[in-house]
Scaffold this active site. Structure first.
Site, mmCIF file in Angstrom:
data_model
loop_
_atom_site.group_PDB
_atom_site.id
_atom_site.type_symbol
_atom_site.label_atom_id
_atom_site.label_comp_id
_atom_site.label_asym_id
_atom_site.label_seq_id
_atom_site.Cartn_x
_atom_site.Cartn_y
_atom_site.Cartn_z
ATOM 1 N N CYS A 80 0.829 -1.207 0.000
ATOM 2 C CA CYS A 80 0.000 0.000 0.000
ATOM 3 C C CYS A 80 0.870 1.268 0.000
ATOM 4 O O CYS A 80 1.539 1.516 -0.988
ATOM 5 C CB CYS A 80 -1.012 -0.062 1.138
ATOM 6 S SG CYS A 80 -2.441 0.954 0.759
ATOM 7 N N HIS A 173 -3.313 -4.939 1.436
ATOM 8 C CA HIS A 173 -2.664 -5.212 2.726
ATOM 9 C C HIS A 173 -2.616 -6.716 3.023
ATOM 10 O O HIS A 173 -3.481 -7.225 3.749
ATOM 11 C CB HIS A 173 -3.442 -4.530 3.856
ATOM 12 C CG HIS A 173 -3.232 -3.060 3.939
ATOM 13 N ND1 HIS A 173 -2.287 -2.467 4.758
ATOM 14 C CD2 HIS A 173 -3.854 -2.044 3.294
ATOM 15 C CE1 HIS A 173 -2.342 -1.158 4.625
ATOM 16 N NE2 HIS A 173 -3.284 -0.873 3.741
ATOM 17 N N GLU A 175 -0.893 -8.283 5.050
ATOM 18 C CA GLU A 175 -0.634 -8.542 6.487
ATOM 19 C C GLU A 175 -1.912 -8.507 7.316
ATOM 20 O O GLU A 175 -1.908 -8.919 8.469
ATOM 21 C CB GLU A 175 0.397 -7.526 7.022
ATOM 22 C CG GLU A 175 -0.124 -6.127 7.342
ATOM 23 C CD GLU A 175 -0.442 -5.259 6.127
ATOM 24 O OE1 GLU A 175 -0.342 -5.754 4.983
ATOM 25 O OE2 GLU A 175 -0.815 -4.089 6.318
HETATM 26 N N1 GLN Z 1 -3.359 6.391 0.453
HETATM 27 C C1 GLN Z 1 -2.239 6.172 1.320
HETATM 28 C C2 GLN Z 1 -1.031 6.942 0.816
HETATM 29 O O1 GLN Z 1 -1.112 7.656 -0.080
HETATM 30 C C3 GLN Z 1 -1.919 4.689 1.426
HETATM 31 C C4 GLN Z 1 -2.991 3.990 2.228
HETATM 32 C C5 GLN Z 1 -2.539 2.726 2.899
HETATM 33 O O2 GLN Z 1 -1.343 2.445 3.054
HETATM 34 N N2 GLN Z 1 -3.508 1.988 3.356
HETATM 35 O O3 GLN Z 1 0.027 6.830 1.340
#
Ligand code: GLN
Length: 210
Positions: A80, A173, A175
């Site tokens: 992410c 994610h 994890e």
């Molecule tokens: N939108 C977040 C960002 O720009 C990432 C979101 C997440 O890690 N769940 O960093």
């Protein structure tokens, strides 16, 4: 590189769940907040969180260059916000990408927090496996991939799990589920013991379509 300590960047965000996933796989872990801690590790996970904040904290802790250098020799997985940092270019000026993998990324490509969702993903890492439950929270999307990148899962025709050599990046994610197949797969890319269990993962990945 067998059974070395796996670092998890612990400046901000969802690092604890990665630590639990690695412990479930019998691995030693190290929370990484400074260069000295990174030096004890054979590989690193960059977790989800907020990529702009992480950029700021990496710069403040003088970790940006340390991680870039580390990644030239050691495997890194980003999830992410971690995926955003793994990229070579993003749409957000406040994020300094670490150029660990050769792809471009767009933040929040699926919308806001309220538009978070889960999706069943077919992983191209082992034939005939059940789908993986991908949890997407303000998730980023890869918009342009270099030919060196292998796509390991897609959602609505967009790559959401990609690999380059021993590096891995996920829009979602892994994890946050009890299913640790993605962590196991990443370990198999560089760890002889994990690799023995899952040699055919590697063979399958090497023919996955780019
Ligand atoms: N939108 C977040 C960002 O720009 C990432 C979101 C997440 O890690 N769940 O960093």
């Amino acid at each position: 590189m067998v059974n070395g300590t796996i670092g998890v960047l612990a400046l901000q965000g969802a690092f604890q769940k990665h630590i639990e996933a690695l412990h479930a796989l019998g691995r030693k872990t190290q929370q990484v907040r400074c260069h000295e801690e990174l030096k004890r590790c054979v590989a690193l996970i960059i977790p989800g969180g907020e990529s702009t904040t992480m950029t700021r904290l990496l710069q403040a802790g003088r970790l940006t260059n340390s991680i870039k250098t580390f990644a030239t020799k050691h495997p890194v997985m980003g999830t992410c916000a971690g995926m955003i940092l793994m990229s070579s270019a993003t749409d957000e000026k406040k994020v300094e990408p670490l150029h660990i993998m050769d792809f471009q990324v767009q933040r929040n490509i699926y919308g806001t927090q309220r538009e978070s969702f889960t999706a069943n993903l077919n992983l191209h890492i082992k034939a005939e496996e059940p789908p993986f439950c991908g949890i997407f929270i303000r998730a980023p999307g890869a918009t342009k991939l270099n030919r060196r990148i292998t796509v390991l899962a897609e959602y609505q025709e967009r790559p959401v799990l990609i690999a380059q050599d021993h590096h891995l990046a996920a829009s979602f994610h892994p994890e946050l589920t009890a299913d640790n197949r993605i962590h196991r797969y990443w370990l198999s890319l560089f760890d002889e013991d994990a690799g023995k269990e899952s040699t055919h993962f590697k063979n399958y990945a090497s023919v996955a379509k780019p």
